[in-house]
Design an enzyme around this catalytic site. Structure first.
Site, short mmCIF file in Angstrom:
data_model
loop_
_atom_site.label_atom_id
_atom_site.label_comp_id
_atom_site.label_asym_id
_atom_site.label_seq_id
_atom_site.Cartn_x
_atom_site.Cartn_y
_atom_site.Cartn_z
N LYS A 1 -1.97 -30.08 -24.80
CA LYS A 1 -2.95 -28.75 -24.69
C LYS A 1 -4.22 -29.39 -24.13
O LYS A 1 -4.92 -30.49 -24.48
CB LYS A 1 -3.23 -28.47 -25.97
CG LYS A 1 -4.52 -27.56 -26.36
CD LYS A 1 -4.94 -27.09 -27.87
CE LYS A 1 -5.97 -26.27 -28.11
NZ LYS A 1 -6.07 -26.07 -29.61
N ASP B 1 -13.54 -25.39 -26.81
CA ASP B 1 -12.87 -24.35 -27.48
C ASP B 1 -14.08 -23.73 -28.26
O ASP B 1 -14.15 -24.39 -29.67
CB ASP B 1 -11.64 -24.80 -28.37
CG ASP B 1 -11.08 -23.80 -29.24
OD1 ASP B 1 -11.45 -22.55 -29.19
OD2 ASP B 1 -10.29 -24.04 -30.13
N LYS C 1 -16.14 -19.74 -33.60
CA LYS C 1 -16.18 -20.68 -34.51
C LYS C 1 -17.57 -20.81 -34.76
O LYS C 1 -18.54 -20.38 -34.49
CB LYS C 1 -15.70 -22.06 -33.96
CG LYS C 1 -14.42 -22.07 -33.56
CD LYS C 1 -14.18 -23.53 -32.97
CE LYS C 1 -12.73 -23.86 -32.65
NZ LYS C 1 -11.76 -23.83 -33.78
N ASP D 1 -10.75 -30.70 -27.33
CA ASP D 1 -9.64 -29.99 -27.74
C ASP D 1 -8.61 -30.12 -26.65
O ASP D 1 -7.58 -29.33 -26.46
CB ASP D 1 -10.06 -28.34 -27.75
CG ASP D 1 -9.29 -27.76 -28.81
OD1 ASP D 1 -8.45 -28.33 -29.56
OD2 ASP D 1 -9.21 -26.32 -28.96
N ASP E 1 -9.33 -17.55 -31.60
CA ASP E 1 -9.28 -19.22 -31.74
C ASP E 1 -8.02 -19.72 -31.80
O ASP E 1 -7.98 -20.97 -31.93
CB ASP E 1 -10.25 -19.27 -32.80
CG ASP E 1 -10.74 -20.59 -33.32
OD1 ASP E 1 -10.70 -21.49 -32.15
OD2 ASP E 1 -11.08 -21.00 -34.01
N GLU F 1 -5.93 -20.32 -29.47
CA GLU F 1 -5.75 -20.29 -28.11
C GLU F 1 -4.77 -21.20 -27.72
O GLU F 1 -3.99 -21.16 -26.59
CB GLU F 1 -6.78 -20.34 -27.31
CG GLU F 1 -7.56 -21.80 -27.24
CD GLU F 1 -7.81 -22.52 -28.52
OE1 GLU F 1 -7.99 -21.88 -29.35
OE2 GLU F 1 -7.93 -23.83 -28.67
N ARG G 1 -1.79 -22.24 -28.60
CA ARG G 1 -0.37 -21.79 -28.68
C ARG G 1 -0.15 -20.94 -27.41
O ARG G 1 1.00 -21.07 -26.85
CB ARG G 1 0.10 -21.20 -30.04
CG ARG G 1 -0.84 -20.03 -30.30
CD ARG G 1 -0.49 -19.64 -31.63
NE ARG G 1 -1.26 -20.58 -32.57
CZ ARG G 1 -1.51 -20.56 -33.99
NH1 ARG G 1 -0.80 -19.68 -34.56
NH2 ARG G 1 -2.18 -21.15 -34.73
N1 BES Z 1 -8.61 -26.40 -31.66
C1 BES Z 1 -8.55 -25.82 -32.69
C2 BES Z 1 -7.84 -26.62 -33.92
C3 BES Z 1 -8.92 -27.78 -34.44
C4 BES Z 1 -9.67 -27.68 -35.37
C5 BES Z 1 -8.34 -28.90 -33.91
C6 BES Z 1 -10.28 -28.71 -35.90
C7 BES Z 1 -9.20 -30.16 -34.22
C8 BES Z 1 -10.18 -30.03 -35.19
C9 BES Z 1 -7.63 -24.56 -32.70
O1 BES Z 1 -7.70 -23.83 -31.59
C10 BES Z 1 -7.97 -23.54 -33.88
O2 BES Z 1 -9.17 -23.30 -33.70
N2 BES Z 1 -7.11 -23.21 -34.45
C11 BES Z 1 -7.25 -22.15 -35.62
C12 BES Z 1 -6.11 -21.30 -35.74
C13 BES Z 1 -6.37 -19.97 -36.55
C14 BES Z 1 -7.23 -19.26 -36.09
C15 BES Z 1 -4.75 -19.31 -36.72
C16 BES Z 1 -7.63 -22.89 -36.77
O3 BES Z 1 -6.92 -23.88 -36.94
O4 BES Z 1 -8.38 -22.36 -37.66
ZN ZN Z 2 -8.12 -25.16 -29.99
ZN ZN Z 3 -9.28 -22.59 -31.22
#
Ligand code: BES
Ligand code: ZN
Ligand code: ZN
Length: 492
Positions: A259, A264, A271, A282, A341, A343, A345
């Site tokens: 990734k 992000d 966020k 990220d 958020d 993104e 996947r």
């Molecule tokens: N990049 C984030 C995940 C992340 C969070 C990595 C903290 C490292 C530290 C990812 O893109 C994300 O925001 N995922 C969301 C998914 C949700 C919206 C289904 C998450 O984990 O809250």
């Molecule tokens: Zn992310």
């Molecule tokens: Zn995200």
């Protein structure tokens, strides 16, 4: 920094010796070493200042012994429980201590109980990684650096294998530090194009390597709309970078997918502002994949490998993707966007579909800072692993136990697909509830890997180290890089 391996003890500023808690007499160490060190440490052993506790460190600054200004005694814990990961940790601490005292050279006595090449590799890895600094953006740089390291092999016969290990470890540490640099870089300088250009520059010259950069118009032709949707709110163009390493004429490659979200924000599903700056990292999965490829190429590993890194920036704007949008991925599946958020996947699914269709790999590994849920489930010391092939999962977990980049498996049972049911498209890309966030993310990816054996590593928890200890340095970690390298080496 220069390494040199020899069977006779070379003088330098500091002599570094590891000591076991259950063997304070240094049994099995070269005679020269025990003769030099035992009288010096005897009073400290007697007063219990030296106990050999794992990761304890006792500097003896005016040692007054022939050939060295100082001696550093590092604790190794139980003799029977020594591992290369422990030695890597301890020697990382020692190297930092040496530079903190402004010494320029050290002689390292390898601990008894580890295989020669394994010990050599852990030594150069620990020192290389432990001395990592990210100071490109500091106008005043801190001085103090280690110029040379002599590694003492136990005898003449072991010099060659220790040296092989030292060389491999040097290259691997360099790669991990490359991954750390990329992840630490600010997102105004490491945007997708800059990330892609750097990647190309890294692999410019090797005859077995080709780098292909798929731009937005190529991606559109290929039908990668899940990938393209994520970057559409950014002023920066998106790129999908493909690195092909082909040392063997006919062999289906292992495919590594990382990734590469250079920042992000969450997009329209923005966020919270606290800690958002961390999301410059990220792209850690992508950085780790690139760094691992670099080491695999440098070490001339005889295994075909293809790396794919989708690089995008996830921003909110008038052109950004909306929750409610539906996109069609490269494999023809339609995806309802629920939360912008999630993104990662979306860019990975097109990379995986591309791999299945164009690369035809023997197996695939995806690596990503994919879910906050993984941190909730497993904390910040280990990564999550999921996959459709238990043998691959097992081999990867074993690899992690060896490298110290440990992994814990989460399930991918059929029922989890229920969380991804959409009323209007083939699949929902995430569930907005709090259930099994790491599993549903991987379940989504699984829909794009076809029959190819695949494992996914969620490295969100280990993206950064919160404190400096051993070979781990506070800041972005590069963790996961060594698992990829070691897994590929073991698949030769
Ligand atoms: N990049 C984030 C995940 C992340 C969070 C990595 C903290 C490292 C530290 C990812 O893109 C994300 O925001 N995922 C969301 C998914 C949700 C919206 C289904 C998450 O984990 O809250
Ligand atoms: Zn992310
Ligand atoms: Zn995200």
């Amino acid at each position: 920094m220069k390494f040199n391996v020899s069977e006779s003890i070379a003088s330098s500023d500091v002599l570094v010796v590891g000591i076991y808690s259950d063997d304070l007499a240094l049994t099995g160490y070269p005679k020269d070493v025990s003769k030099l060190v035992l009288p010096l440490i005897k009073p400290l052993v007697d007063s219990e200042a030296i106990e050999g506790k794992f990761q304890s460190l006792v500097p003896i600054l005016n040692a007054g012994i022939k050939g060295f200004s100082a001696v550093i005694v590092v604790g190794l814990g139980d003799k029977a429980k020594i591992t290369s990961a422990k030695w890597r940790t301890v020697i990382g601490d020692a190297a930092r201590a040496v530079t903190q005292y402004k010494f320029k050279s050290m002689t390292v006595v390898l601990p008894v109980g580890l295989d020669n090449s394994v010990a050599g590799q852990a030594t150069s890895e620990g020192i290389g990684m432990g001395l990592y600094k990210f100071d490109q953006y500091k106008t005043e740089k801190k001085l103090g650096s280690l110029e040379s390291v002599s590694v003492l092999a136990s005898n003449e016969k072991s010099v060659a294998s220790v040296n092989t290990g030292v060389l491999a470890g040097t290259s691997i540490a360099w790669s991990v530090n490359l991954a750390r640099d990329l992840a630490n870089m600010p997102p105004n300088d490491l945007f997708p194009k800059a990330f892609a250009d750097r990647t190309r520059a890294l692999f410019g010259s090797d005859e077995n390597v080709t780098v292909k950069i798929i731009d937005e118009s190529d991606a559109k032709k290929l039908g990668m709309n899940a990938f393209l949707g994520v970057g559409q709110g950014s002023i920066f163009e998106s790129y999908m970078v493909v690195i092909d390493y082909k040392p063997n004429a006919k062999q289906a490659p292992i495919c590594l997918v990382g990734k590469g979200v250079t920042f992000d924000t969450g997009g329209i599903s923005i966020k919270p502002s606290k800690g958002m700056g961390e999301m410059k990292a990220d792209m850690s999965g992508g950085a780790n994949v690139i760094a691992a490829m670099k080491a695999i190429v440098d070490l001339k590993v005889k295994r075909n490998v293809t790396a794919i890194i989708p690089m995008v920036e996830n921003m909110p704007s008038g052109t950004a993707q909306r929750p409610g949008d539906i996109v069609k991925a490269m494999n023809g599946k339609t995806i309802e966007i629920t939360n912008t958020d999630a993104e990662g996947r979306l860019i990975l699914c097109d990379a995986l579909a591309y791999a299945v269709e164009k690369v035809k790999p023997s197996e695939m590994i995806s690596m990503a800072t994919l879910t906050g849920a993984c941190i909730v489930a497993l904390g910040t010391f280990i990564s999550g692993i999921l996959g459709n092939n238990q043998d691959m999962v097992n081999r990867m977990i074993e690899t992690g136990n060896e490298t110290g980049e440990r992994l814990w498996q989460l399930p991918l049972f059929d029922e989890y697909i229920d969380y991804l049911k959409s009323d209007v498209a083939d699949i929902n890309h995430c569930n907005e509830g709090r259930e099994a966030g790491t599993v549903t993310a991987a379940k989504f990816l699984e829909q794009f890997v076809g029959d190819v054996p695949w494992v996914h590593l969620d490295i969100a928890g280990v993206m950064d180290y919160r404190k400096t200890s051993g070979y781990k340095v506070k800041g972005m970690s590069g963790e996961g890089t060594r698992n990829l390298i070691e897994y590929v080496i073991r698949s030769k």
